[in-house]
Design a protein around this motif. Structure first.
Motif, PDB file in Angstrom:
ATOM      1  N   ARG A   1     109.556  18.892  96.183  1.00  0.00           N
ATOM      2  CA  ARG A   1     108.118  19.172  96.227  1.00  0.00           C
ATOM      3  C   ARG A   1     107.698  20.022  95.023  1.00  0.00           C
ATOM      4  O   ARG A   1     106.692  19.745  94.369  1.00  0.00           O
ATOM      5  CB  ARG A   1     107.773  19.896  97.532  1.00  0.00           C
ATOM      6  N   GLU A   2     108.478  21.032  94.717  1.00  0.00           N
ATOM      7  CA  GLU A   2     108.186  21.908  93.582  1.00  0.00           C
ATOM      8  C   GLU A   2     108.319  21.167  92.260  1.00  0.00           C
ATOM      9  O   GLU A   2     107.507  21.327  91.336  1.00  0.00           O
ATOM     10  CB  GLU A   2     109.132  23.105  93.625  1.00  0.00           C
ATOM     11  N   LEU A   3     109.365  20.347  92.152  1.00  0.00           N
ATOM     12  CA  LEU A   3     109.606  19.609  90.914  1.00  0.00           C
ATOM     13  C   LEU A   3     108.491  18.594  90.669  1.00  0.00           C
ATOM     14  O   LEU A   3     107.993  18.452  89.540  1.00  0.00           O
ATOM     15  CB  LEU A   3     110.963  18.900  90.991  1.00  0.00           C
ATOM     16  N   ALA A   4     108.092  17.876  91.719  1.00  0.00           N
ATOM     17  CA  ALA A   4     107.020  16.889  91.592  1.00  0.00           C
ATOM     18  C   ALA A   4     105.721  17.560  91.161  1.00  0.00           C
ATOM     19  O   ALA A   4     105.001  17.058  90.282  1.00  0.00           O
ATOM     20  CB  ALA A   4     106.825  16.148  92.913  1.00  0.00           C
ATOM     21  N   ALA A   5     105.424  18.710  91.742  1.00  0.00           N
ATOM     22  CA  ALA A   5     104.207  19.428  91.371  1.00  0.00           C
ATOM     23  C   ALA A   5     104.272  19.891  89.922  1.00  0.00           C
ATOM     24  O   ALA A   5     103.276  19.839  89.189  1.00  0.00           O
ATOM     25  CB  ALA A   5     104.005  20.623  92.305  1.00  0.00           C
ATOM     26  N   GLY A   6     105.444  20.330  89.484  1.00  0.00           N
ATOM     27  CA  GLY A   6     105.595  20.804  88.118  1.00  0.00           C
ATOM     28  C   GLY A   6     105.355  19.719  87.087  1.00  0.00           C
ATOM     29  O   GLY A   6     104.843  19.990  85.991  1.00  0.00           O
ATOM     30  N   TYR A   7     105.726  18.470  87.411  1.00  0.00           N
ATOM     31  CA  TYR A   7     105.528  17.354  86.490  1.00  0.00           C
ATOM     32  C   TYR A   7     104.232  16.594  86.771  1.00  0.00           C
ATOM     33  O   TYR A   7     103.909  15.638  86.061  1.00  0.00           O
ATOM     34  CB  TYR A   7     106.713  16.394  86.554  1.00  0.00           C
ATOM     35  N   GLY A   8     103.505  17.005  87.820  1.00  0.00           N
ATOM     36  CA  GLY A   8     102.229  16.369  88.126  1.00  0.00           C
ATOM     37  C   GLY A   8     102.354  14.952  88.634  1.00  0.00           C
ATOM     38  O   GLY A   8     101.531  14.087  88.296  1.00  0.00           O
ATOM     39  N   VAL A   9     103.388  14.677  89.433  1.00  0.00           N
ATOM     40  CA  VAL A   9     103.614  13.339  89.974  1.00  0.00           C
ATOM     41  C   VAL A   9     103.807  13.424  91.481  1.00  0.00           C
ATOM     42  O   VAL A   9     103.962  14.512  92.043  1.00  0.00           O
ATOM     43  CB  VAL A   9     104.851  12.670  89.328  1.00  0.00           C
ATOM     44  N   THR A  10     103.822  12.261  92.122  1.00  0.00           N
ATOM     45  CA  THR A  10     104.091  12.230  93.552  1.00  0.00           C
ATOM     46  C   THR A  10     105.593  12.331  93.796  1.00  0.00           C
ATOM     47  O   THR A  10     106.413  12.060  92.898  1.00  0.00           O
ATOM     48  CB  THR A  10     103.584  10.923  94.176  1.00  0.00           C
ATOM     49  N   ARG A  11     105.964  12.695  94.997  1.00  0.00           N
ATOM     50  CA  ARG A  11     107.384  12.773  95.333  1.00  0.00           C
ATOM     51  C   ARG A  11     108.028  11.387  95.292  1.00  0.00           C
ATOM     52  O   ARG A  11     109.215  11.257  94.984  1.00  0.00           O
ATOM     53  CB  ARG A  11     107.567  13.410  96.707  1.00  0.00           C
ATOM     54  N   THR A  12     107.228  10.356  95.577  1.00  0.00           N
ATOM     55  CA  THR A  12     107.765   8.989  95.520  1.00  0.00           C
ATOM     56  C   THR A  12     108.180   8.638  94.091  1.00  0.00           C
ATOM     57  O   THR A  12     109.273   8.112  93.847  1.00  0.00           O
ATOM     58  CB  THR A  12     106.726   7.978  96.022  1.00  0.00           C
ATOM     59  N   SER A  13     107.292   8.932  93.134  1.00  0.00           N
ATOM     60  CA  SER A  13     107.629   8.666  91.733  1.00  0.00           C
ATOM     61  C   SER A  13     108.839   9.491  91.309  1.00  0.00           C
ATOM     62  O   SER A  13     109.718   9.017  90.580  1.00  0.00           O
ATOM     63  CB  SER A  13     106.430   8.991  90.830  1.00  0.00           C
ATOM     64  N   LEU A  14     108.879  10.729  91.764  1.00  0.00           N
ATOM     65  CA  LEU A  14     110.004  11.597  91.423  1.00  0.00           C
ATOM     66  C   LEU A  14     111.310  11.018  91.947  1.00  0.00           C
ATOM     67  O   LEU A  14     112.322  10.997  91.226  1.00  0.00           O
ATOM     68  CB  LEU A  14     109.786  12.999  91.992  1.00  0.00           C
TER      69      LEU A  14
END
Length: 251
Positions: free
Chosen positions: A42-55
């Protein structure tokens, strides 16, 4: 007419490709050090500005590339790419830190190329020899620059194929691909196609003659010469090592 300010949504694959490139660059730059866990998804996805699915899709691709490992209940850990990744990572490393990696790529190109040339001299069949001659002539007849450079790259693929060792073919592909995106920076040896053909002719002829010692020596000299040209040196003056190689080849 459609409003030019209204764009269709970015395809998920495009987002994933971009995210893979950014994550890969951060891992290779050791923003995330080898052996450490990545931040929670969740934190990583927010940091890159993407959804968790894309991550998740991006992480799968980096796991397949040998850069990450994921364990259920533990998280995603950064692997040491120097222990787990393969030569296909070289283009990205060159993009990240070209000068240091190119020195080592040129060294590997020369050392592996000499081995391949010797093996090709031993194993080449009639079709291989005809292919090498045709490519040498293609270099000579090519317009200066990219066409001659691309034809020269095919000579190295042809030598690897003639060696009879498929691993050599894959290694040559990886080494060529390592600087393919920046090959325009190394076009100096091919500005004069006739001269480029003359430089590679002794190597081709040694392979055609079935002389592995000469093929190895001429390959080494050829790689050194083209490397100097690529890096801005003067190839018209040979040092003692080049003379020694030429003498070895002639014996």
């Amino acid at each position: 007419m459609a409003d030019p300010l209204i764009h269709s949504p970015i395809a998920r694959d495009t987002v994933v490709d971009t995210l893979v490139a950014r994550l890969r660059a951060d891992v290779l730059a050791e923003r995330y050090a080898p052996g450490t866990l990545l931040p929670p998804e969740r934190e990583l996805a927010a940091g890159y500005g993407v959804t968790r699915t894309s991550l998740k899709h991006a992480l799968v691709r980096l796991v397949e590339a040998g850069l990450l490992e994921t364990r259920h209940g533990v998280g995603t850990r950064v692997r040491d790419y120097r222990r787990t990744a393969g030569p296909d990572l070289l283009p990205f490393l060159v993009t990240l830190d070209g000068p240091s990696w190119l020195v080592e790529i040129f060294a590997a190109r020369r050392e592996i190329g000499s081995l391949i040339a010797a093996r090709a001299a031993e194993q080449a069949g009639d079709a291989d020899r005809a292919r090498l001659l045709a490519l040498r002539d293609e270099i000579a007849a090519a317009p200066g620059g990219d066409p001659a450079q691309l034809a020269e790259a095919e000579v190295h693929r042809a030598l690897a194929a003639a060696s009879g060792n498929r691993v050599y073919e894959l290694l040559v592909n990886s080494l060529l691909r390592a600087y393919d995106d920046v090959r325009h920076l190394f076009a100096a040896p091919f500005a004069d196609p006739a001269a480029a053909a003359r430089r590679i002719t002794p190597l081709v002829e040694a392979v055609l003659a079935g002389n592995p010692t000469a093929a190895s020596a001429y390959a080494d000299a050829y790689y050194l010469c083209t490397e100097r040209l690529m890096l801005g040196g003067d190839s018209d003056h040979h040092d003692a090592r080049d003379d020694d190689r030429q003498g070895t080849a002639d014996r």
